[in-house]
Every structure is written in structure tokens, then in C-alpha cells.
Design an enzyme around this catalytic site. Structure first.
Site, short mmCIF file in Angstrom:
data_model
loop_
_atom_site.label_atom_id
_atom_site.label_comp_id
_atom_site.label_asym_id
_atom_site.label_seq_id
_atom_site.Cartn_x
_atom_site.Cartn_y
_atom_site.Cartn_z
CD GLU A 25 -1.06 0.54 3.70
OE1 GLU A 25 -1.64 1.64 3.55
OE2 GLU A 25 -1.11 -0.12 4.74
CE LYS A 159 1.09 1.68 14.51
NZ LYS A 159 1.20 2.50 13.31
N1 PSU Z 1 -2.60 1.52 10.75
C1 PSU Z 1 -1.26 1.54 10.86
N2 PSU Z 1 -0.53 2.12 9.87
C2 PSU Z 1 -1.14 2.68 8.77
C3 PSU Z 1 -2.56 2.64 8.67
C4 PSU Z 1 -3.25 2.05 9.68
O1 PSU Z 1 -0.72 1.04 11.83
O2 PSU Z 1 -0.43 3.21 7.88
C5 PSU Z 1 -3.23 3.21 7.44
C6 PSU Z 1 -3.54 2.09 6.43
O3 PSU Z 1 -3.42 2.61 5.12
C7 PSU Z 1 -4.99 1.77 6.72
C8 PSU Z 1 -5.54 3.14 7.06
O4 PSU Z 1 -5.67 1.18 5.63
O5 PSU Z 1 -4.50 3.76 7.80
C9 PSU Z 1 -6.84 3.07 7.82
O6 PSU Z 1 -7.39 4.34 7.90
P1 PSU Z 1 -8.91 4.50 8.46
O7 PSU Z 1 -8.81 4.10 9.90
O8 PSU Z 1 -9.22 5.93 8.27
O9 PSU Z 1 -9.75 3.56 7.66
#
Ligand code: PSU
Ligand code: MN
Length: 302
Positions: A25, A159
Site C-alpha cells: 500500500e 494498533k
Molecule cells: N494503521 C497503521 N498504519 C497505517 C494505517 C493504519 O498502523 O499506515 C493506514 C492504512 O493505510 C490503513 C488506514 O488502511 O490507515 C486506515 O485508515 P482508516 O482508519 O481511516 O480507515
């Protein structure tokens, strides 16, 4: 209308030869790690996948096209960019139609990987159910994506900025197999044990590939989430991070951070609050996931 999909020469050759491919990604590059470690890590992850006998395919949106496989120069440019759009399932089509640029989240990367015929994707952490979701309704689009798009996502868990029990309950509801690699517990990103027992445990890439093939045979939609514990040497005890997580969450609340900004804000603040420590661990676990992703891709290609 043709699919706005551009494969790099390396990825196109791998597709032609039926070689194992691992998607990566770009939101982790633009919103997940600070510069320059983001670009260094992205390059290191790609090299790790090549060394493990597979072909990396980093995914991003550039000038209205889905790029699957980026050149070193493109990676560098992306990693240096400020205010890059964070694109999830809901944002993808509008950005492409407008000819825009952006970084793909886990959900959007799964969509793009599937369009490019790639069934394995390695990353750091997946989005999940946020703490306080019972009032905010903040649930990452990554979760329903896992329920509908047939890609194996290798992550180190989620996390602890998230509500982990709710995240895994929700995945169960969606019918997503959560497979702990080589242990019984679901890992918690920086630490190896979240205190939650994994619904499934597998000890080999072959078993993971076989389960994925069987899902296809059964006609079940969706992917698998493989949760791979951080190497022991790089682990940070959950208790060390808990106060920083509490602080970051309190700040987000006080500043009224909402919607797409929540996760990048929390990740950024955690990096700042822990100094280099959380970043070193983060890089180690991503590389570890890249190795397992390559092994699963090879097992699927065999
Ligand atoms: N969690 C991490 N590192 C990240 C992300 C999440 O530990 O880089 C990023 C990923 O791209 C994930 C996104 O798909 O954040 C999720 O965002 P949201 O919670 O807004 O869906
Ligand atoms: Mn959200």
C-alpha cells in the site's frame, strides 16, 4: 470504458510468467511513517520481497490511473509529497475520474490488487474499529473490504489506538478468517500478544494458501487476514506504549479530529511521542510481513 490500470514492466512480466506477486500500500508511505524513513522502508520492503523470491507491487494513484508497481523515482516523489489524498474504497472512483493523485489505504489497495490479479498484500497494521465507536461509529473501511475482496492481507495485527476486541468481533461477523501465524494469540502490532486468542492458527504459508484456495472453491467472497507477530527482538511491551496512546487519543478528542484524519493523526502523534522507538519496531514488523507475504505468494503460485 477501459480500466485505468497501469502495471510496471516488472509487475507485467511477473503477471505474464505467473510469478508470485505481493501488493504493497502507499498510505503507509504518505500517512503512516515520516520522511525519509517512509521511502527507505518502502524500498527495503520491495528488496525483501525480491530476496524472498516474489515480485513487489506498490500501489498508488497517479494522474487518474491506478499504478501497480512504482519506480524508485515515483516512490521517492510520493514519499516527499505533502497533503497527499488518502484514498479508501469511497474515494477511489472520484479521484480516478478527476485525474487525481493519491495514496491507497488497505481497502483501496485490496481493490487495486484484485483488479491486477494479485492475491497477496503485505503491510504493517490494518484499520479497525476505533475506541469509542459505540458513539462515533468510526469503523475502518478496511474491515468490510476484507469481507468482500479476495486478497490475503498480512499485517502485524492492529494498533492499540483501536478497540482490538471490537475489531476482531467485527471481522468474525463479516466472515473474515483471522489467522495468527505461528502462535495462538492475536499479535498487537508493536507487541506479540494482544491477550486475545486468534480464531485460527497456521504455521506455514502452504496452509494459508490452501485455505485461501478452498474459500475460492466454495465461492466465498472476501479475503483472509494473516496476523504475523513482530520479531521478538523488536517487540515493545504494550505497557510502555499505553501512556502515549492515551495521550494521543486525548489530543485527538480535544482537537475534534474526525473521519479520515483520525488514523493519520494518531499515527503521527505516536511517532512524535515515542521518538524513534515505535518507528524502528514498525519498520521491523513490515519487513517481517513482507517475507511472509512473499512465502504465501509463492505457495499460491506453486
Ligand atoms: N494503521 C497503521 N498504519 C497505517 C494505517 C493504519 O498502523 O499506515 C493506514 C492504512 O493505510 C490503513 C488506514 O488502511 O490507515 C486506515 O485508515 P482508516 O482508519 O481511516 O480507515
Ligand atoms: Mn474512520
Amino acid at each position: 470504458m477501459t480500466l485505468p490500470l497501469v502495471l510496471s514492466p516488472e509487475v507485467a512480466a511477473a503477471r505474464r510468467d505467473g510469478a508470485p506477486l505481493v501488493a504493497l500500500e502507499s498510505t503507509i508511505i504518505t500517512h503512516g511513517m515520516p520522511w525519509p524513513q517512509n521511502v527507505e522502508t518502502a524500498a527495503l520492503v520491495e528488496e525483501t520481497i525480491r530476496s524472498a523470491g516474489a515480485v513487489p507491487a506498490t500501489i498508488a494513484i497517479m494522474a487518474g490511473r491506478i499504478h501497480v508497481g512504482l519506480t524508485a523515482a515515483e516512490l521517492e516523489a510520493l514519499g516527499r509529497m505533502k497533503d497527499v489524498a488518502k484514498l479508501s474504497r469511497a474515494d477511489l472512483a472520484a479521484c480516478l475520474a478527476r485525474g487525481g493523485n493519491g495514496a491507497t489505504t488497505v481497502a483501496a489497495t485490496m481493490i487495486a490488487a484484485n483488479l491486477a490479479g494479485i492475491a497477496v498484500f503485505a503491510t504493517g497494521g490494518v484499520g479497525g474499529v476505533h475506541r469509542g465507536a459505540e458513539t462515533s461509529y468510526d469503523v475502518s473501511a478496511d474491515l468490510p473490504e476484507l469481507g468482500q475482496t479476495p486478497v490475503n492481507v498480512v499485517a502485524a495485527g492492529a494498533k492499540a489506538i483501536l478497540d482490538l476486541p471490537k475489531t476482531f468481533e467485527y471481522l468474525e461477523t463479516l466472515g473474515v478468517p483471522v489467522i495468527a501465524f505461528g502462535q495462538d494469540a492475536i499479535p498487537a502490532f508493536w507487541s506479540r500478544d494482544s491477550g486475545l486468542r486468534a480464531p485460527l492458527r497456521m504455521d506455514s504459508a502452504q496452509d494459508i494458501a490452501a485455505a485461501f484456495r478452498m474459500r475460492r472453491t466454495l465461492g466465498l467472497p472476501g479475503g483472509q487476514l494473516i496476523v504475523n507477530p513482530i520479531p521478538e527482538a523488536d517487540e515493545i511491551p504494550a505497557a510502555d506504549l499505553a501512556p502515549f496512546i492515551a495521550e494521543a487519543l486525548a489530543e485527538a478528542e480535544a482537537r475534534g479530529i474526525a473521519a479520515k484524519e483520525v488514523t493519520p493523526f494518531l499515527l503521527q502523534r505516536l511517532f512524535e511521542l515515542t521518538g524513534g522507538r515505535s518507528l524502528t519496531a514498525n519498520i521491523a514488523l513490515v519487513l517481517n510481513n513482507a517475507r511472509l507475504g512473499a512465502a504465501i505468494a509463492r505457495a499460491l503460485a506453486a
